[in-house]
Design an enzyme around this catalytic site. Structure first.
Site, PDB file in Angstrom:
ATOM      1  CE  LYS A 187      -1.536  -1.555  11.631  1.00 50.72           C
ATOM      2  NZ  LYS A 187      -0.457  -0.705  11.017  1.00 50.72           N
ATOM      3  CB  ILE A 234      -0.962  -0.004   1.202  1.00 51.13           C
ATOM      4  CG1 ILE A 234      -1.766  -1.309   1.237  1.00 51.13           C
ATOM      5  CG2 ILE A 234      -1.924   1.178   1.116  1.00 51.13           C
ATOM      6  CD1 ILE A 234      -2.644  -1.457   2.464  1.00 51.13           C
ATOM      7  CE1 TYR A 287      -1.056  -6.191  10.609  1.00 49.90           C
ATOM      8  CE2 TYR A 287      -3.315  -6.995  10.434  1.00 49.90           C
ATOM      9  CZ  TYR A 287      -2.347  -6.049  10.118  1.00 49.90           C
ATOM     10  OH  TYR A 287      -2.664  -4.968   9.336  1.00 49.90           O
ATOM     11  CB  THR A 295      -6.026  -3.080   9.848  1.00 47.64           C
ATOM     12  OG1 THR A 295      -6.914  -4.119   9.455  1.00 47.64           O
ATOM     13  CG2 THR A 295      -5.495  -3.422  11.242  1.00 47.64           C
ATOM     14  CG  ASP A 296     -11.175  -4.023   8.391  1.00 43.25           C
ATOM     15  OD1 ASP A 296     -10.103  -4.655   8.489  1.00 43.25           O
ATOM     16  OD2 ASP A 296     -12.030  -4.275   7.516  1.00 43.25           O
ATOM     17  CD  GLU A 297      -6.979  -8.228   9.944  1.00 50.97           C
ATOM     18  OE1 GLU A 297      -6.412  -8.836  10.866  1.00 50.97           O
ATOM     19  OE2 GLU A 297      -6.740  -8.426   8.753  1.00 50.97           O
TER      20      GLU A 297
HETATM   21  P1  NAD Z   1       3.369  -4.850   3.376  1.00 52.61           P
HETATM   22  O1  NAD Z   1       3.743  -5.980   4.262  1.00 52.61           O
HETATM   23  O2  NAD Z   1       3.161  -5.066   1.930  1.00 52.61           O
HETATM   24  O3  NAD Z   1       4.463  -3.689   3.510  1.00 52.61           O
HETATM   25  C1  NAD Z   1       5.055  -3.336   4.729  1.00 52.61           C
HETATM   26  C2  NAD Z   1       6.321  -2.522   4.442  1.00 52.61           C
HETATM   27  O4  NAD Z   1       6.890  -2.113   5.699  1.00 52.61           O
HETATM   28  C3  NAD Z   1       7.401  -3.324   3.699  1.00 52.61           C
HETATM   29  O5  NAD Z   1       7.932  -2.546   2.650  1.00 52.61           O
HETATM   30  C4  NAD Z   1       8.461  -3.587   4.771  1.00 52.61           C
HETATM   31  O6  NAD Z   1       9.771  -3.689   4.252  1.00 52.61           O
HETATM   32  C5  NAD Z   1       8.293  -2.359   5.658  1.00 52.61           C
HETATM   33  N1  NAD Z   1       8.756  -2.587   7.038  1.00 52.61           N
HETATM   34  C6  NAD Z   1       8.467  -3.651   7.840  1.00 52.61           C
HETATM   35  N2  NAD Z   1       9.088  -3.527   9.023  1.00 52.61           N
HETATM   36  C7  NAD Z   1       9.780  -2.342   8.972  1.00 52.61           C
HETATM   37  C8  NAD Z   1      10.603  -1.653   9.899  1.00 52.61           C
HETATM   38  N3  NAD Z   1      10.859  -2.147  11.122  1.00 52.61           N
HETATM   39  N4  NAD Z   1      11.135  -0.467   9.528  1.00 52.61           N
HETATM   40  C9  NAD Z   1      10.896   0.047   8.289  1.00 52.61           C
HETATM   41  N5  NAD Z   1      10.125  -0.577   7.372  1.00 52.61           N
HETATM   42  C10 NAD Z   1       9.575  -1.758   7.714  1.00 52.61           C
HETATM   43  O7  NAD Z   1       2.075  -4.225   4.073  1.00 52.61           O
HETATM   44  P2  NAD Z   1       0.811  -3.496   3.415  1.00 52.61           P
HETATM   45  O8  NAD Z   1      -0.215  -4.512   3.101  1.00 52.61           O
HETATM   46  O9  NAD Z   1       1.261  -2.548   2.372  1.00 52.61           O
HETATM   47  O10 NAD Z   1       0.288  -2.694   4.679  1.00 52.61           O
HETATM   48  C11 NAD Z   1       0.742  -1.348   4.917  1.00 52.61           C
HETATM   49  C12 NAD Z   1       0.012  -0.783   6.122  1.00 52.61           C
HETATM   50  O11 NAD Z   1      -1.389  -0.790   5.896  1.00 52.61           O
HETATM   51  C13 NAD Z   1       0.213  -1.611   7.409  1.00 52.61           C
HETATM   52  O12 NAD Z   1       0.322  -0.703   8.487  1.00 52.61           O
HETATM   53  C14 NAD Z   1      -1.047  -2.439   7.518  1.00 52.61           C
HETATM   54  O13 NAD Z   1      -1.337  -2.741   8.864  1.00 52.61           O
HETATM   55  C15 NAD Z   1      -2.065  -1.477   6.940  1.00 52.61           C
HETATM   56  N6  NAD Z   1      -3.268  -2.089   6.337  1.00 52.61           N
HETATM   57  C16 NAD Z   1      -3.146  -3.050   5.375  1.00 52.61           C
HETATM   58  C17 NAD Z   1      -4.284  -3.564   4.758  1.00 52.61           C
HETATM   59  C18 NAD Z   1      -4.205  -4.615   3.672  1.00 52.61           C
HETATM   60  O14 NAD Z   1      -5.226  -5.074   3.218  1.00 52.61           O
HETATM   61  N7  NAD Z   1      -3.023  -4.988   3.207  1.00 52.61           N
HETATM   62  C19 NAD Z   1      -5.546  -3.101   5.158  1.00 52.61           C
HETATM   63  C20 NAD Z   1      -5.641  -2.117   6.145  1.00 52.61           C
HETATM   64  C21 NAD Z   1      -4.482  -1.599   6.717  1.00 52.61           C
HETATM   65  O1  TDX Z   2      -4.349 -18.914   0.819  1.00 54.51           O
HETATM   66  C1  TDX Z   2      -5.207 -18.292   1.455  1.00 54.51           C
HETATM   67  N1  TDX Z   2      -6.479 -18.784   1.505  1.00 54.51           N
HETATM   68  C2  TDX Z   2      -7.488 -18.163   2.178  1.00 54.51           C
HETATM   69  O2  TDX Z   2      -8.626 -18.646   2.184  1.00 54.51           O
HETATM   70  C3  TDX Z   2      -4.918 -17.051   2.157  1.00 54.51           C
HETATM   71  C4  TDX Z   2      -3.525 -16.480   2.133  1.00 54.51           C
HETATM   72  C5  TDX Z   2      -5.945 -16.419   2.816  1.00 54.51           C
HETATM   73  N2  TDX Z   2      -7.198 -16.951   2.841  1.00 54.51           N
HETATM   74  C6  TDX Z   2      -8.288 -16.215   3.514  1.00 54.51           C
HETATM   75  C7  TDX Z   2      -7.995 -15.694   4.898  1.00 54.51           C
HETATM   76  C8  TDX Z   2      -8.830 -14.420   4.947  1.00 54.51           C
HETATM   77  O3  TDX Z   2     -10.163 -14.744   5.326  1.00 54.51           O
HETATM   78  O4  TDX Z   2      -8.521 -15.055   2.703  1.00 54.51           O
HETATM   79  C9  TDX Z   2      -8.844 -13.919   3.518  1.00 54.51           C
HETATM   80  C10 TDX Z   2      -7.845 -12.802   3.250  1.00 54.51           C
HETATM   81  O5  TDX Z   2      -6.598 -13.238   3.772  1.00 54.51           O
HETATM   82  P1  TDX Z   2      -5.301 -12.274   3.791  1.00 54.51           P
HETATM   83  O6  TDX Z   2      -4.991 -11.808   2.408  1.00 54.51           O
HETATM   84  O7  TDX Z   2      -4.240 -12.961   4.565  1.00 54.51           O
HETATM   85  O8  TDX Z   2      -5.854 -10.974   4.555  1.00 54.51           O
HETATM   86  P2  TDX Z   2      -6.476 -10.741   6.024  1.00 54.51           P
HETATM   87  O9  TDX Z   2      -5.995 -11.740   6.998  1.00 54.51           O
HETATM   88  O10 TDX Z   2      -7.949 -10.516   5.867  1.00 54.51           O
HETATM   89  O11 TDX Z   2      -5.734  -9.322   6.394  1.00 54.51           O
HETATM   90  C11 TDX Z   2      -5.562  -8.317   5.372  1.00 54.51           C
HETATM   91  O12 TDX Z   2      -6.488  -7.278   5.529  1.00 54.51           O
HETATM   92  C12 TDX Z   2      -6.372  -6.469   6.657  1.00 54.51           C
HETATM   93  C13 TDX Z   2      -4.152  -7.749   5.435  1.00 54.51           C
HETATM   94  O13 TDX Z   2      -3.204  -8.795   5.277  1.00 54.51           O
HETATM   95  C14 TDX Z   2      -3.923  -6.996   6.715  1.00 54.51           C
HETATM   96  O14 TDX Z   2      -2.636  -6.381   6.698  1.00 54.51           O
HETATM   97  C15 TDX Z   2      -4.968  -5.948   6.837  1.00 54.51           C
HETATM   98  O15 TDX Z   2      -4.860  -5.309   8.093  1.00 54.51           O
END
Ligand code: NAD
Ligand code: TDX
Length: 332
Positions: free
Chosen positions: A152, A13, A148, A121-123
């Site tokens: 958060k 993101i 996780y 996150t909404d989690e």
């Molecule tokens: P991601 O795992 O793809 O990226 C995380 C980044 O943080 C990576 O580039 C990693 O190298 C860097 N990082 C990790 N530890 C670090 C440290 N100690 N110092 C500096 N950099 C570090 O994660 P994402 O999915 O892009 O999520 C980004 C943010 O959004 C997170 O805070 C996550 O909780 C939040 N978020 C994610 C989702 C989702 O669906 N992916 C949804 C809601 C909120």
């Molecule tokens: O192989 C899989 N099969 C499966 O059924 C994987 C990897 C996941 N899942 C399910 C678990 C969840 O119900 O799919 C859903 C989505 O899984 P993830 O992509 O791991 O996401 P989730 O655990 O919902 O969390 C994501 O959204 C909120 C992000 O990883 C978080 O960083 C964010 O905060």
């Protein structure tokens, strides 16, 4: 002209946000990223070097954070350990990065009076029953389930305390599940797309009835920029695009888009403590700040995402084998 310090800007993101800022503002960006397994220089490749600088380093390093915050008036904090499954196997880096990292940033922001936006996150709200008519709002009590989400939640509470106790100029956003380009292949949607590319059957945890509220990463970025520009200090904004789908529906949509039978997937063992359903009510963000999602058609957004992974195998291929080996060891 603003210079943003974007932590985690080489992740999924964060790198989408950097591109969004370059496209929609005149700002410059400094990315602070440790380049863990989840971060990659390749996610920032091709961006103009006069507007984007990557500093490789740890948000838990007080001296580095101090030096960077001293010269950046705006800090946007994406960096985190982000994968629930990893947090079940080893919570330790989640406590370090998500809690100590946020604390380190907040202390520097406090000293320098910087504007700080915290990505969450909404989690943090736990989960909902499938038939619950309520969705999460800014006043839903915190009730996180996993290592996780509990870290958060803890990081959000640190931000709230630093606002109240020290007057830190912070806002928080809690967003639903993101999808789009540059997402690590450990996550649900990219894992399944790249499995299909490899001729491997997608893997559904448990019965697959769990619901996630999908939003395109670019819509999340637009919401964050809007909060930075117009958000009220001390406030929390929920970000979501009314994209509820259960996991089975998503796997079937991916298979169909990729020309395979919709039932060509396997059920594997469920995630421990697996949250059942997330659903966001983003009325506050929409009415107060005038934000609305651009990607309203999940099927179209998913099709674009499938095309991106087909076209960018060089970006994800180096991560794929190790990621699948980890899942295989866990029976998933
Ligand atoms: P991601 O795992 O793809 O990226 C995380 C980044 O943080 C990576 O580039 C990693 O190298 C860097 N990082 C990790 N530890 C670090 C440290 N100690 N110092 C500096 N950099 C570090 O994660 P994402 O999915 O892009 O999520 C980004 C943010 O959004 C997170 O805070 C996550 O909780 C939040 N978020 C994610 C989702 C989702 O669906 N992916 C949804 C809601 C909120
Ligand atoms: O192989 C899989 N099969 C499966 O059924 C994987 C990897 C996941 N899942 C399910 C678990 C969840 O119900 O799919 C859903 C989505 O899984 P993830 O992509 O791991 O996401 P989730 O655990 O919902 O969390 C994501 O959204 C909120 C992000 O990883 C978080 O960083 C964010 O905060």
């Amino acid at each position: 002209m603003t210079t943003y310090l974007v932590t985690g800007g080489a992740g999924f993101i964060g790198s989408n946000f950097v591109r969004h800022v370059l496209e929609h503002t005149d700002a410059e960006v400094t990315v602070l990223d440790l380049l863990t397994y989840a971060g990659s220089r390749a996610s920032l490749e091709g961006l103009p070097p006069d507007r984007v600088t990557l500093v490789e380093g740890d948000i838990c390093d007080p001296a580095l954070v101090e030096a960077l915050v001293a010269r950046h008036p705006v800090v946007v904090h994406f960096a985190a350990e982000s994968h629930n499954d990893n947090s079940l196997h080893d919570p330790s880096p989640f406590l370090q990065t998500n809690l100590i990292g946020t604390y380190t940033l907040l202390e520097a922001v406090r000293r320098h009076g910087a504007r700080y936006h915290h990505i969450s996150t909404d989690e943090v709200y736990g989960d909902l029953e499938l038939d619950d008519p309520q969705r999460f709002t800014e006043t839903t009590p915190y009730n996180p389930s996993s290592p996780y989400s509990s870290t958060k939640a803890g990081s959000d509470l640190l931000v709230r305390a630093w606002v109240r106790s020290f007057g830190v100029l912070a806002t928080i956003s809690n967003c639903s599940n993101n999808y789009g380009p540059f997402q690590h292949v450990e996550k649900f949607i990219p894992r399944q797309i790249t499995n299909v590319v490899d001729g491997v059957r997608p893997k559904l945890y448990g019965a697959g009835r769990n619901v996630r509220d999908w939003i395109h990463a670019d819509d999340h970025s637009a919401a964050v920029l809007r909060i930075l520009e117009r958000g009220r200090i001390g406030e929390t904004y929920l970000v979501g695009a009314d994209g509820e789908k259960n996991n089975q529906e998503v796997i079937e949509a991916i298979l169909t888009l990729m020309g395979r039978p919709a039932d060509a997937y396997d059920h594997v063992s469920d995630r421990a403590g697996h949250d059942l359903r997330y659903a966001i009510d983003s009325t506050k963000l929409r009415t107060e700040l005038g934000w609305a999602p651009r990607y309203r058609d999940f099927a179209a957004g998913l099709e674009q995402t499938v095309a991106w992974y087909r076209d960018n195998e060089a970006w994800w291929r180096p991560q794929k084998a190790a990621t699948e080996a980890r899942y295989a060891a866990a029976g998933q």
